[in-house]
Design an enzyme around this catalytic site. Structure first.
Site, PDB file in Angstrom:
ATOM      1  N   ARG A 176       0.860  -1.184   0.000  1.00 12.40           N
ATOM      2  CA  ARG A 176       0.000   0.000   0.000  1.00 12.40           C
ATOM      3  C   ARG A 176       0.892   1.228   0.000  1.00 12.40           C
ATOM      4  O   ARG A 176       1.831   1.290   0.808  1.00 12.40           O
ATOM      5  CB  ARG A 176      -0.880  -0.015   1.256  1.00 12.40           C
ATOM      6  CG  ARG A 176      -1.918   1.077   1.294  1.00 12.40           C
ATOM      7  CD  ARG A 176      -2.651   1.117   2.619  1.00 12.40           C
ATOM      8  NE  ARG A 176      -2.085   2.119   3.494  1.00 12.40           N
ATOM      9  CZ  ARG A 176      -2.710   2.624   4.567  1.00 12.40           C
ATOM     10  NH1 ARG A 176      -3.918   2.193   4.894  1.00 12.40           N
ATOM     11  NH2 ARG A 176      -2.130   3.525   5.303  1.00 12.40           N
ATOM     12  N   TYR A 188      -3.107  11.826   7.110  1.00  9.66           N
ATOM     13  CA  TYR A 188      -3.297  10.577   7.837  1.00  9.66           C
ATOM     14  C   TYR A 188      -2.664   9.421   7.063  1.00  9.66           C
ATOM     15  O   TYR A 188      -2.774   9.343   5.846  1.00  9.66           O
ATOM     16  CB  TYR A 188      -4.790  10.298   8.053  1.00  9.66           C
ATOM     17  CG  TYR A 188      -5.013   9.024   8.812  1.00  9.66           C
ATOM     18  CD1 TYR A 188      -4.673   8.942  10.162  1.00  9.66           C
ATOM     19  CD2 TYR A 188      -5.513   7.891   8.183  1.00  9.66           C
ATOM     20  CE1 TYR A 188      -4.841   7.767  10.865  1.00  9.66           C
ATOM     21  CE2 TYR A 188      -5.679   6.712   8.882  1.00  9.66           C
ATOM     22  CZ  TYR A 188      -5.344   6.655  10.219  1.00  9.66           C
ATOM     23  OH  TYR A 188      -5.493   5.480  10.915  1.00  9.66           O
ATOM     24  N   ASP A 239      -5.188   3.758  -0.040  1.00  7.06           N
ATOM     25  CA  ASP A 239      -6.296   3.968   0.897  1.00  7.06           C
ATOM     26  C   ASP A 239      -6.670   5.444   0.893  1.00  7.06           C
ATOM     27  O   ASP A 239      -5.828   6.299   1.208  1.00  7.06           O
ATOM     28  CB  ASP A 239      -5.841   3.527   2.297  1.00  7.06           C
ATOM     29  CG  ASP A 239      -6.984   3.424   3.296  1.00  7.06           C
ATOM     30  OD1 ASP A 239      -8.059   3.972   3.026  1.00  7.06           O
ATOM     31  OD2 ASP A 239      -6.783   2.787   4.350  1.00  7.06           O
ATOM     32  N   HIS A 241      -9.127   6.612   2.803  1.00  9.27           N
ATOM     33  CA  HIS A 241      -9.596   6.913   4.166  1.00  9.27           C
ATOM     34  C   HIS A 241     -10.901   7.694   4.222  1.00  9.27           C
ATOM     35  O   HIS A 241     -11.033   8.637   5.008  1.00  9.27           O
ATOM     36  CB  HIS A 241      -8.507   7.673   4.947  1.00  9.27           C
ATOM     37  CG  HIS A 241      -7.335   6.818   5.299  1.00  9.27           C
ATOM     38  ND1 HIS A 241      -7.447   5.718   6.118  1.00  9.27           N
ATOM     39  CD2 HIS A 241      -6.040   6.883   4.936  1.00  9.27           C
ATOM     40  CE1 HIS A 241      -6.277   5.148   6.243  1.00  9.27           C
ATOM     41  NE2 HIS A 241      -5.396   5.823   5.527  1.00  9.27           N
ATOM     42  N   GLU A 265      -8.978   1.706  -1.651  1.00  5.29           N
ATOM     43  CA  GLU A 265      -9.692   1.404  -0.400  1.00  5.29           C
ATOM     44  C   GLU A 265     -10.395   2.629   0.165  1.00  5.29           C
ATOM     45  O   GLU A 265      -9.876   3.743   0.092  1.00  5.29           O
ATOM     46  CB  GLU A 265      -8.656   0.897   0.612  1.00  5.29           C
ATOM     47  CG  GLU A 265      -9.201   0.680   2.002  1.00  5.29           C
ATOM     48  CD  GLU A 265      -8.096   0.336   2.994  1.00  5.29           C
ATOM     49  OE1 GLU A 265      -6.982  -0.029   2.574  1.00  5.29           O
ATOM     50  OE2 GLU A 265      -8.361   0.440   4.197  1.00  5.29           O
ATOM     51  N   GLU A 291     -13.439  -1.692   6.768  1.00  8.09           N
ATOM     52  CA  GLU A 291     -12.717  -1.944   8.020  1.00  8.09           C
ATOM     53  C   GLU A 291     -13.516  -1.480   9.237  1.00  8.09           C
ATOM     54  O   GLU A 291     -13.283  -1.959  10.333  1.00  8.09           O
ATOM     55  CB  GLU A 291     -11.324  -1.289   7.990  1.00  8.09           C
ATOM     56  CG  GLU A 291     -11.341   0.209   7.904  1.00  8.09           C
ATOM     57  CD  GLU A 291      -9.941   0.822   7.715  1.00  8.09           C
ATOM     58  OE1 GLU A 291      -9.129   0.224   7.001  1.00  8.09           O
ATOM     59  OE2 GLU A 291      -9.693   1.881   8.286  1.00  8.09           O
ATOM     60  N   ARG A 312     -13.358  -5.402   3.643  1.00  9.00           N
ATOM     61  CA  ARG A 312     -12.295  -5.198   4.630  1.00  9.00           C
ATOM     62  C   ARG A 312     -12.682  -5.603   6.049  1.00  9.00           C
ATOM     63  O   ARG A 312     -11.904  -5.422   6.980  1.00  9.00           O
ATOM     64  CB  ARG A 312     -11.902  -3.712   4.625  1.00  9.00           C
ATOM     65  CG  ARG A 312     -11.459  -3.206   3.278  1.00  9.00           C
ATOM     66  CD  ARG A 312      -9.977  -3.211   3.119  1.00  9.00           C
ATOM     67  NE  ARG A 312      -9.326  -2.438   4.139  1.00  9.00           N
ATOM     68  CZ  ARG A 312      -8.298  -2.885   4.882  1.00  9.00           C
ATOM     69  NH1 ARG A 312      -7.837  -4.110   4.723  1.00  9.00           N
ATOM     70  NH2 ARG A 312      -7.747  -2.099   5.776  1.00  9.00           N
ATOM     71  N   GLU A 368      -4.185  -7.409   5.160  1.00  8.12           N
ATOM     72  CA  GLU A 368      -3.337  -6.277   5.551  1.00  8.12           C
ATOM     73  C   GLU A 368      -2.398  -6.699   6.685  1.00  8.12           C
ATOM     74  O   GLU A 368      -2.780  -7.443   7.578  1.00  8.12           O
ATOM     75  CB  GLU A 368      -4.214  -5.107   6.032  1.00  8.12           C
ATOM     76  CG  GLU A 368      -3.423  -3.871   6.430  1.00  8.12           C
ATOM     77  CD  GLU A 368      -4.300  -2.707   6.874  1.00  8.12           C
ATOM     78  OE1 GLU A 368      -3.854  -1.560   6.751  1.00  8.12           O
ATOM     79  OE2 GLU A 368      -5.439  -2.954   7.319  1.00  8.12           O
ATOM     80  N   TRP A 431     -14.215  11.834   8.131  1.00  7.11           N
ATOM     81  CA  TRP A 431     -13.362  10.797   8.713  1.00  7.11           C
ATOM     82  C   TRP A 431     -14.186  10.034   9.707  1.00  7.11           C
ATOM     83  O   TRP A 431     -14.818  10.619  10.551  1.00  7.11           O
ATOM     84  CB  TRP A 431     -12.121  11.415   9.367  1.00  7.11           C
ATOM     85  CG  TRP A 431     -11.452  10.391  10.183  1.00  7.11           C
ATOM     86  CD1 TRP A 431     -11.411  10.325  11.552  1.00  7.11           C
ATOM     87  CD2 TRP A 431     -10.740   9.245   9.717  1.00  7.11           C
ATOM     88  NE1 TRP A 431     -10.721   9.237  11.973  1.00  7.11           N
ATOM     89  CE2 TRP A 431     -10.295   8.540  10.856  1.00  7.11           C
ATOM     90  CE3 TRP A 431     -10.439   8.713   8.461  1.00  7.11           C
ATOM     91  CZ2 TRP A 431      -9.571   7.350  10.780  1.00  7.11           C
ATOM     92  CZ3 TRP A 431      -9.723   7.548   8.387  1.00  7.11           C
ATOM     93  CH2 TRP A 431      -9.293   6.881   9.526  1.00  7.11           C
TER      94      TRP A 431
HETATM   95  O1  EZ4 Z   1      -7.398   3.766   9.956  1.00  8.97           O
HETATM   96  O2  EZ4 Z   1      -6.468   0.901  11.871  1.00  8.97           O
HETATM   97  O3  EZ4 Z   1      -6.183   0.298   6.314  1.00  8.97           O
HETATM   98  N1  EZ4 Z   1      -5.836   0.645   7.387  1.00  8.97           N
HETATM   99  C1  EZ4 Z   1      -6.247   1.747   7.980  1.00  8.97           C
HETATM  100  C2  EZ4 Z   1      -5.862   1.984   9.409  1.00  8.97           C
HETATM  101  C3  EZ4 Z   1      -7.094   2.408  10.186  1.00  8.97           C
HETATM  102  C4  EZ4 Z   1      -6.912   2.195  11.660  1.00  8.97           C
HETATM  103  C5  EZ4 Z   1      -8.221   2.467  12.412  1.00  8.97           C
HETATM  104  O4  EZ4 Z   1      -8.129   2.095  13.743  1.00  8.97           O
HETATM  105  O5  EZ4 Z   1      -6.946   2.513   7.371  1.00  8.97           O
HETATM  106  O6  EZ4 Z   1      -4.868   2.936   9.518  1.00  8.97           O
HETATM  107 CO    CO Z   2      -7.965   1.618   5.722  1.00 11.67          CO
END
Ligand code: EZ4
Ligand code: CO
Length: 431
Positions: A176, A188, A239, A241, A265, A291, A312, A368, A431
């Site tokens: 990733r 982030y 990702d 996010h 993702e 996730e 996820r 992951e 977020w």
């Molecule tokens: O934001 O595990 O794909 N992984 C992620 C992580 C999540 C954290 C949340 O607790 O996006 O960084």
């Molecule tokens: Co993620």
């Protein structure tokens, strides 16, 4: 009361070498005698459930909910543990139904993480009693190892490329890639001073600034550089996010098509599952999400509408092995594969449970894998191991993870939260 709750026959009696006469009493099988909620912070916070039985077998379950750890600890201590004492640990499905249906209040991350911890611990006990790894109880191996992806991140494109090179050197076959965005002070998933990022920060939540346009212009350049430098073979993931709207995600997916990502993702938050239809209609970039999902109902439209490629959800936040295997079975019918969350806020117990699950189910996609700190690995000695781009759960009975209570007591809980995200004008943003 015991007889009412444990409507047996008690299956573990046979394994423990008891004769048929001894089955005359419901007292014959194993019973749960104790359940402890253990909180520690060897580099980051973890909540672990340890279920003890009268024959000395015990099981571990991960109950960590990043930034909300103590809510799950209370849910377990105050509400679930009293219901577990004297139950038959062999009855995993019935216990799951009892905790899910019995509560009246269903779903949600706190409830489902607590139920997952109990469920994991009971699978761990079942494996130990039957002297076999949990993957064997789930139908046996469907593959030789669990393909994983690691996290490469850097302040800019060059730094990210160098991290990808390092991961390739470590043997990873899927990576990733995240990079800082020019003009934004912090992003982030990109650490400022250390190589690996840690999702939560100690103290109160950090604030990141966000600019969608800057991000959308930058990410295709990152992947163009990566393909130029590393060629077409390495699997690359990204990702977003949950920071985009559906049409913005569609634009990103389209602009990344030349670089053939393994997946994009969390392009969009998924409370509105049909939002993914917009993304899907515009791009062939494979989509992954989930996730933060807790039950099949969070993914039902996404799966049956064939709106995503990878789900996820993972064992700890998705109701345990018992629930996740049903979700995966539904996904299998709709060509959706799994891609379990596996960041550092999932303890080695959850990682082990995911690996047994990944090895066994037919529609596994990828796992992951963010490496834990040395301190975490020492508190949770485990049988799973990384080799040549794959993780293997190991052959220990049960989940194959221990918990060093003495060492853990040296690392008390420390308040920590995930960061919040604001647009540059101060608006709280997705977020
Ligand atoms: O934001 O595990 O794909 N992984 C992620 C992580 C999540 C954290 C949340 O607790 O996006 O960084
Ligand atoms: Co993620």
């Amino acid at each position: 009361m015991v007889a009412d709750r444990n409507f047996a026959p008690l299956s573990y009696g046979i394994i423990l070498g008891r004769t048929s006469e001894q089955f005359s009493s419901v007292e014959v099988g194993l019973k749960i005698t104790d359940a402890k909620v253990l909180v520690c912070s060897p580099g980051r916070n973890f909540v672990t459930l340890k279920i003890q039985t009268d024959e000395g077998f015990y099981g571990l379950g991960d109950a960590t909910l990043n930034g909300r750890e103590l809510a799950v600890a209370s849910y377990l201590n105050d509400h679930l543990v009293p219901c577990l004492i004297d139950r038959d640990p062999s009855q995993i499905e019935d216990t799951w139904q009892y905790l899910y249906r019995g509560a009246y209040w269903r779903r949600g991350p706190v409830t489902m993480t607590a139920i997952a911890a109990v469920d994991m611990a009971l699978w761990d006990i079942k494996g130990k009693v039957l002297d076999t790894p949990v993957y064997n109880l789930l139908g046996g191996r469907s593959r030789t190892g669990v393909l994983v992806y690691g996290h490469a991140n850097g302040a800019d494109i060059e730094a990210t490329c160098n991290e990808v090179a390092r991961y390739i050197g470590l043997g990873y076959r899927a990576i990733r890639a995240q990079s800082g965005v020019p003009g934004l002070a912090s992003t982030y998933g990109v650490s400022k001073n250390q190589r690996a990022y840690e999702p939560a920060e100690k103290g109160l939540p950090l604030e990141n600034a966000w600019d969608t346009e800057k991000y959308l212009l930058h990410v295709p350049k990152l992947f163009e550089s990566l393909r130029l430098r590393f060629g077409d073979d390495i699997r690359l993931l990204h990702d977003a996010h949950h920071r985009l709207t559906p049409i913005e995600a569609a634009r990103l997916g389209k602009s990344l098509e030349p670089y053939h990502l393994f997946w994009l993702e969390d392009a969009v938050t998924a409370e509105l599952q049909e939002g993914f239809r917009v993304v899907r209609q515009h791009t062939t970039t494979p989509l992954a999400v989930g996730e933060v999902f807790n039950t099949v109902w969070d993914a039902q439209e996404l799966i049956t509408g064939q709106l995503i490629d990878y789900l996820r959800m993972t064992v700890v936040h998705g109701g345990g092995i018992t629930h996740l295997k049903k979700v995966a079975a539904l996904a299998e019918i709709y060509h959706v594969q799994t891609g379990c969350h596996g960041a550092t806020d999932l303890s080695p117990v959850a990682m082990a449970a995911a690996l047994h699950f990944d090895l066994a189910i037919p529609n596994f996609g990828i796992q992951e894998y963010m490496r834990h700190t040395k301190e975490t690995d020492e508190v949770f000695p485990h049988a799973y191991y990384f080799d040549d781009g794959y993780l293997h759960p190991g052959e220990k009975p049960g989940l194959g993870v221990e918990y060093d209570e003495k060492l853990a007591s040296k690392f008390p809980y420390e308040r920590a939260y995930l960061p919040v995200n604001r647009k540059t004008d101060g608006t709280m943003w997705n977020w």
